[in-house]
Structure formats: structure tokens, C-alpha cells
Motif scaffolding. Structure first.
Motif, mmCIF file in Angstrom:
data_model
loop_
_atom_site.group_PDB
_atom_site.id
_atom_site.type_symbol
_atom_site.label_atom_id
_atom_site.label_comp_id
_atom_site.label_asym_id
_atom_site.label_seq_id
_atom_site.Cartn_x
_atom_site.Cartn_y
_atom_site.Cartn_z
ATOM 1 N N ASN A 109 0.814 -1.218 0.000
ATOM 2 C CA ASN A 109 0.000 0.000 0.000
ATOM 3 C C ASN A 109 0.853 1.275 0.000
ATOM 4 N N ASN A 110 1.772 1.328 -0.925
ATOM 5 C CA ASN A 110 2.635 2.505 -1.107
ATOM 6 C C ASN A 110 3.470 2.840 0.143
ATOM 7 N N LYS A 111 3.728 1.833 0.932
ATOM 8 C CA LYS A 111 4.565 2.017 2.123
ATOM 9 C C LYS A 111 5.571 0.886 2.161
ATOM 10 N N CYS A 112 6.833 1.236 2.386
ATOM 11 C CA CYS A 112 7.865 0.201 2.353
ATOM 12 C C CYS A 112 8.810 0.388 3.539
ATOM 13 N N THR A 113 9.014 -0.712 4.270
ATOM 14 C CA THR A 113 9.878 -0.691 5.450
ATOM 15 C C THR A 113 11.097 -1.556 5.220
ATOM 16 N N LEU A 114 12.255 -0.970 5.513
ATOM 17 C CA LEU A 114 13.513 -1.712 5.489
ATOM 18 C C LEU A 114 13.823 -2.147 6.903
ATOM 19 N N ARG A 115 13.977 -3.460 7.084
ATOM 20 C CA ARG A 115 14.319 -3.997 8.404
ATOM 21 C C ARG A 115 15.726 -4.597 8.328
ATOM 22 N N ILE A 116 16.596 -4.043 9.192
ATOM 23 C CA ILE A 116 17.969 -4.547 9.249
ATOM 24 C C ILE A 116 18.169 -5.139 10.638
ATOM 25 N N SER A 117 18.610 -6.366 10.699
ATOM 26 C CA SER A 117 18.825 -7.035 11.974
ATOM 27 C C SER A 117 20.324 -7.124 12.276
ATOM 28 N N ASN A 118 20.599 -7.394 13.561
ATOM 29 C CA ASN A 118 21.991 -7.536 14.008
ATOM 30 C C ASN A 118 22.862 -6.383 13.496
ATOM 31 N N LEU A 119 22.422 -5.190 13.826
ATOM 32 C CA LEU A 119 23.086 -3.989 13.306
ATOM 33 C C LEU A 119 24.544 -3.916 13.747
ATOM 34 N N ARG A 120 25.357 -3.425 12.802
ATOM 35 C CA ARG A 120 26.782 -3.208 13.050
ATOM 36 C C ARG A 120 27.070 -1.711 12.911
ATOM 37 N N GLU A 121 28.176 -1.298 13.518
ATOM 38 C CA GLU A 121 28.552 0.099 13.377
ATOM 39 C C GLU A 121 28.823 0.445 11.914
ATOM 40 N N SER A 122 29.288 -0.545 11.131
ATOM 41 C CA SER A 122 29.546 -0.299 9.713
ATOM 42 C C SER A 122 28.257 -0.081 8.915
ATOM 43 N N ASP A 123 27.099 -0.347 9.535
ATOM 44 C CA ASP A 123 25.816 -0.107 8.860
ATOM 45 C C ASP A 123 25.425 1.368 8.886
ATOM 46 N N SER A 124 26.185 2.185 9.580
ATOM 47 C CA SER A 124 25.901 3.623 9.607
ATOM 48 C C SER A 124 26.084 4.187 8.205
ATOM 49 N N ALA A 125 24.990 4.721 7.643
ATOM 50 C CA ALA A 125 25.020 5.226 6.260
ATOM 51 C C ALA A 125 23.729 5.988 5.990
ATOM 52 N N VAL A 126 23.628 6.548 4.770
ATOM 53 C CA VAL A 126 22.400 7.199 4.308
ATOM 54 C C VAL A 126 21.648 6.197 3.434
ATOM 55 N N TYR A 127 20.431 5.847 3.832
ATOM 56 C CA TYR A 127 19.617 4.853 3.148
ATOM 57 C C TYR A 127 18.548 5.565 2.307
ATOM 58 N N LYS A 128 18.423 5.116 1.048
ATOM 59 C CA LYS A 128 17.456 5.724 0.135
ATOM 60 C C LYS A 128 16.557 4.652 -0.457
ATOM 61 N N PHE A 129 15.361 5.096 -0.803
ATOM 62 C CA PHE A 129 14.370 4.184 -1.398
ATOM 63 C C PHE A 129 14.174 4.538 -2.879
ATOM 64 N N ARG A 130 14.017 3.471 -3.707
ATOM 65 C CA ARG A 130 13.788 3.676 -5.141
ATOM 66 C C ARG A 130 12.713 2.701 -5.612
ATOM 67 N N PHE A 131 11.865 3.231 -6.492
ATOM 68 C CA PHE A 131 10.877 2.316 -7.096
ATOM 69 C C PHE A 131 10.807 2.600 -8.595
ATOM 70 N N THR A 132 10.439 1.575 -9.323
ATOM 71 C CA THR A 132 10.256 1.697 -10.778
ATOM 72 C C THR A 132 8.856 1.240 -11.138
ATOM 73 N N THR A 133 8.351 1.851 -12.250
ATOM 74 C CA THR A 133 6.990 1.533 -12.710
ATOM 75 C C THR A 133 7.048 1.071 -14.143
ATOM 76 N N ASN A 134 5.874 0.800 -14.650
ATOM 77 C CA ASN A 134 5.761 0.355 -16.048
ATOM 78 C C ASN A 134 5.842 1.496 -17.035
ATOM 79 N N GLN A 135 5.879 2.710 -16.535
ATOM 80 C CA GLN A 135 5.982 3.845 -17.436
ATOM 81 C C GLN A 135 7.399 3.887 -18.021
ATOM 82 N N PRO A 136 7.546 4.369 -19.258
ATOM 83 C CA PRO A 136 8.867 4.355 -19.924
ATOM 84 C C PRO A 136 9.944 5.061 -19.103
ATOM 85 N N THR A 137 9.590 6.134 -18.465
ATOM 86 C CA THR A 137 10.579 6.847 -17.629
ATOM 87 C C THR A 137 10.028 6.994 -16.213
ATOM 88 N N GLY A 138 9.453 5.967 -15.713
ATOM 89 C CA GLY A 138 8.723 6.034 -14.451
ATOM 90 C C GLY A 138 9.462 5.477 -13.267
#
Length: 476
Positions: A109-138
């Protein structure tokens, strides 16, 4: 900051805003998506979050897209999270070997959750979400992303006291992290290491000086906050230790176990000398006037306590002595006189008395008594005060007046000279005149007898001669 959003990959951005009270930027509101006119966008629940090492973290976003473009219904073909790009290609976290087996997507329903387990200090970063559609440039990327910091909780206990009533002892403790932790976390409060509550805030009617408090995140009790408590009884010290000489440099130090760190106040006999966080009071050139009793107070948000007293002893050479004589006023011969010498000194002074032009001391001790004083006792007397640090002197002039008995004798002597001597001279003169008259009469009688050759007058002449001799002896 507001960023634009676009329909094509050329504009991989979204429009989102959040707010915070100035000075409390750690408590920002969740971000909100400001949708572009064409309907494409990604909204993240927050801009920055903290996660505890070894825990599981959910990062959530909401995305939107036009339902129809160019008479074609838009459908989502793929959505994923990434932190890297390689040759312009966004690398799905599920394919990153560093995250293998630790990443899960929960999207619907247009909502997406990223779940990361057993977190490490090296997991510190900037996380981004991307989606693609059926549109030619979507395809669309929420380029701002969410900054994740994986660390120990680094919790701190903050205190807030009631300000409405100055007599109130109401206190609120807050378990606070350097960065914003997820809201779903539960907290545990400890009083003297015993659990007493499970909220982010803990309220006290009174903070006892012997109590201590700390907090932790439930399930991560191995990362507790530092324990907070009122100051313990302060210890005071003086440097250098041992004997303190006048003019030397001296440092007084007050220290107390307290969290948060205590502020200190130094006192000398209830007079405030210094306030500050160091608890150090310095006397660059100490004087005799700095002697006395010192103490300090240790204080933080949870209480205050005073130290024991510190007696500061300063040694110095005797000050110029003060000398006095008793009784005061005119000193009469035959009376008793007490000379007193006093000097401020530490250690206490030893006193010695000298008379001018005499090498040997007349007496020792603070008090020098002269009994049956005579004129010879008059003159200058010197008191010398001495200790291990030096010596000092003072002079006293003593004037002795004649006593009453001496005055009477002098008057009698003067009377004898003025009255009796003239009388004695007159008496002698009278006797001598009488003697001369008798002698003359006797000589005349002898001459008459001799001229008449009368033996009976020989006895008269002899008697006159004898009387003349006795009178001369009396005069002598």
C-alpha cells in the motif's frame, strides 16, 4: 530544506520538510512530503535515527506516483533500498554481501519498510528508497534518504526541577540519547541498581542524597546511562603539605565524587572566597592574616554537602613587639614594677630582656618584674622576641623618681644645713668670746700678783689656767 521531485530519473529528489524548537533540534518532527504537481514523491518518516549495535531497526517510507500517464495505468514493478551506486546503477541492499541475510523488505500500500537485523557500526550510512513503474521513464528515488547511526545508546539522565514553587522538591528525570532513538523502544529506570520504572520519564517527589539513578533501554541493559547522584562528602587538601611559611604559594583543593560533576564553593569562616567547577583556591603569597578555618561545599542538581573544616596554619617571624609597664605613671623608688612584652608570632615567641649598655640579659620570659626599684634601675630596656623564623625587638624607657623616705631624709639634711649650722657657728663664736674674756681677766690677776709678789695668788692663777684648758677642749 525543500527539494524538488520529478517524473524522470533526471530529477531523483523529493520534497519534504520537518520542524524543531530552536535549541532542541534533537527533537525534530517527522518529515512530511511536499508533493510535486506531477504526483511523484517519497516521504521518509524521519531524517536521522540512531540504532543500537546488535539491535534490529526498521526504516520506513511512503511513496506516491500518478495513477495514470498518457492513458496508461501506472503499476509498480520493483522497489528496493540502497546505499551505493555503481556505474550509475543503484545496488539493491539484498544483493550486497555485507547485508546478506540481515535485510528484509516489508512493502504494501505505497509504504515500504527496510528492516535490518543484528546492526553493526559499519551499517551507519544514508539509506534511500527507489521504485520503478511500467511507465517508460517512471522510476523515482527519494534522494534525501535517512541517515542511520549505529552506536551504543550513549544515554544520559537529564534532570528538571519544579520552578513553580521554590519550596517544591518535585524532580523529573529523563533518559536522553545523543541522537533520536525510535519511539517504540522501552526504557528501564534503576534506583540504587534496583529497577523502579519503565518509562522515558521518571518522576520523584524528593531526591535523597544517598540515592543514585540510571536508565537503560529494555533489552540493551548492557549499555546503561551513567549513574547520577548527589555529591559525596568532599575531601579537602592543602599543597604543599607540612609547615607553611608566610610569603609562600599555597593551593587548597576540594574534590567530591558526584555525577553530574559538582560545582564548588570555598569558605573561610563562613565568608565566601571562590565558586566554580574546579574546586581549587590559590593563595599566591600567603600572609599571617590568611590563617584560619577553611571549608568547601560540593553541589550539583541532585544535592549539596559541606566538607569537614581545614585549619590552615601559617608560620612567620615575630612582629614588632609591644611593651608596657605596670603600674603606669611615675615610678617611685622602693616600689615594684612589671614590664610586659607581647609579639604576634608563629610559632610562639621566646622573650629576652636586656638593659642598655649591658651584654648579659636581665631576664627571660614575657614578663619582667623589678622589686624594690632604685634610681639605678632607670634607663632603656629592650625586649627581644624570637622564634625559629626570625626575631624582632622593641625598647622601653624606665624613669625612677625618689621615694617618700628618701625625700624626707633629703629634707632633714637640708634643714640641718640651713638651720643648725648657723646655730652651731653662733654657739661656738659665743663660747670663744667668753673664753677669751676669762683668759684676759686671769692674765690681769697674775700680773697683779707677780707685781706684789703674793704667793696666795698662785693657786688662783693655776685654777684659771685649768679652766681655760677645759673650755678649749669642749670647743674642740
Amino acid at each position: 530544506m525543500i527539494e524538488g521531485a520529478s517524473y524522470s530519473d533526471t530529477f531523483d529528489s523529493d520534497d519534504r520538510v520537518s520542524c524543531a524548537v530552536k535549541g532542541h533540534e534533537d527533537f525534530r518532527s517527522p518529515s512530511m512530503l511536499v508533493r510535486s504537481q506531477n504526483g511523484w514523491g517519497v516521504s521518509y518518516t524521519s531524517t536521522e535515527i540512531c540504532a543500537i549495535r546488535g539491535s534490529t531497526m526498521d526504516i520506513t517510507c511512503t511513496y506516491t506516483y500518478p495513477s495514470m500517464l498518457d492513458h496508461h495505468v501506472t503499476t509498480v514493478q520493483k522497489n528496493f533500498w540502497f546505499i551505493k551506486e555503481s556505474n550509475g546503477i543503484h545496488v539493491d541492499l539484498k544483493t550486497d554481501p555485507e547485508y546478506s541475510g540481515r535485510v528484509e523488505y516489508l512493502c504494501e500500500n505505497n509504504k515500504c519498510t527496510l528492516r535490518i537485523s543484528n546492526l553493526r557500526e559499519s551499517d551507519s550510512a544514508v539509506y534511500k528508497f527507489r521504485f520503478t513503474t511500467n511507465q517508460p521513464t517512471g522510476s523515482f528515488t527519494g534522494s534525501a534518504g535517512i541517515t542511520l547511526n549505529v552506536t551504543d545508546p550513549q544515554l544520559q539522565v537529564h534532570v528538571r526541577r519544579s520552578t513553580a514553587n521554590p519550596y517544591s522538591t518535585w524532580t523529573e528525570l529523563t533518559c536522553h540519547s545523543r541522537c533520536q532513538l525510535p519511539d517504540h523502544l522501552s526504557y528501564v529506570w534503576y534506583n540504587n541498581n534496583e529497577p523502579v520504572g519503565q518509562k522515558k520519564y521518571f518522576h520523584l517527589q524528593h531526591f535523597n542524597a544517598e540515592d543514585s539513578y540510571h536508565c537503560a533501554i529494555e533489552g540493551h541493559e548492557r549499555f546503561p546511562s551513567p549513574t547520577v547522584y548527589a555529591p559525596k562528602p568532599p575531601s579537602v587538601s592543602v599543597s604543599p603539605s607540612g609547615e607553611i611559611m608566610e610569603g609562600s604559594s599555597v593551593t587548597l583543593t576540594c574534590s567530591s565524587d558526584a555525577n553530574p560533576a559538582a560545582n564548588y564553593t570555598w569558605y573561610k569562616e563562613n565568608r565566601t572566597l571562590l565558586q566554580g567547577p574546579e574546586g581549587v583556591y590559590r593563595l599566591s603569597s600567603i600572609s599571617s592574616g590568611d590563617r584560619g578555618v577553611y571549608s568547601c561545599k560540593s553541589e550539583n542538581q541532585y544535592g549539596r554537602i559541606n566538607s569537614t573544616s581545614l585549619h590552615l596554619d601559617v608560620q612567620y617571624a615575630p612582629k614588632p613587639p609591644s611593651v608596657s609597664v605596670s603600674p603606669s605613671g611615675e615610678i617611685m623608688e622602693g616600689s615594684s614594677v612589671t614590664l610586659t612584652c607581647s609579639s604576634d608570632a608563629n610559632p610562639a615567641a621566646i622573650y629576652t630582656w636586656y638593659k642598655e649598655d649591658e651584654d648579659s640579659p636581665k631576664a627571660s620570659g614575657q614578663i619582667f618584674t623589678i622589686t624594690n626599684i632604685t634610681a639605678e634601675h632607670g634607663g632603656n630596656y629592650q625586649c627581644e622576641a624570637q622564634n625559629t623564623r626570625g626575631r624582632s625587638k622593641a625598647t622601653l624607657h624606665l624613669t625612677v623618681a625618689a621615694g617618700k623616705s628618701v625625700m624626707i631624709m633629703n629634707i632633714l639634711r637640708l634643714t640641718l644645713v640651713v638651720v643648725l649650722v648657723p646655730v652651731l657657728v653662733w654657739t661656738l663664736w659665743t663660747r670663744m668670746k667668753k673664753t677669751l674674756s676669762l683668759k684676759s681677766e686671769a692674765n690681769e690677776a697674775v700680773e697683779m700678783i707677780e707685781s706684789h709678789n703674793c704667793p696666795e695668788y698662785d693657786d688662783v692663777a693655776a685654777a684659771a689656767q685649768t679652766e681655760d684648758t677645759e673650755e678649749q677642749e669642749d670647743l674642740v
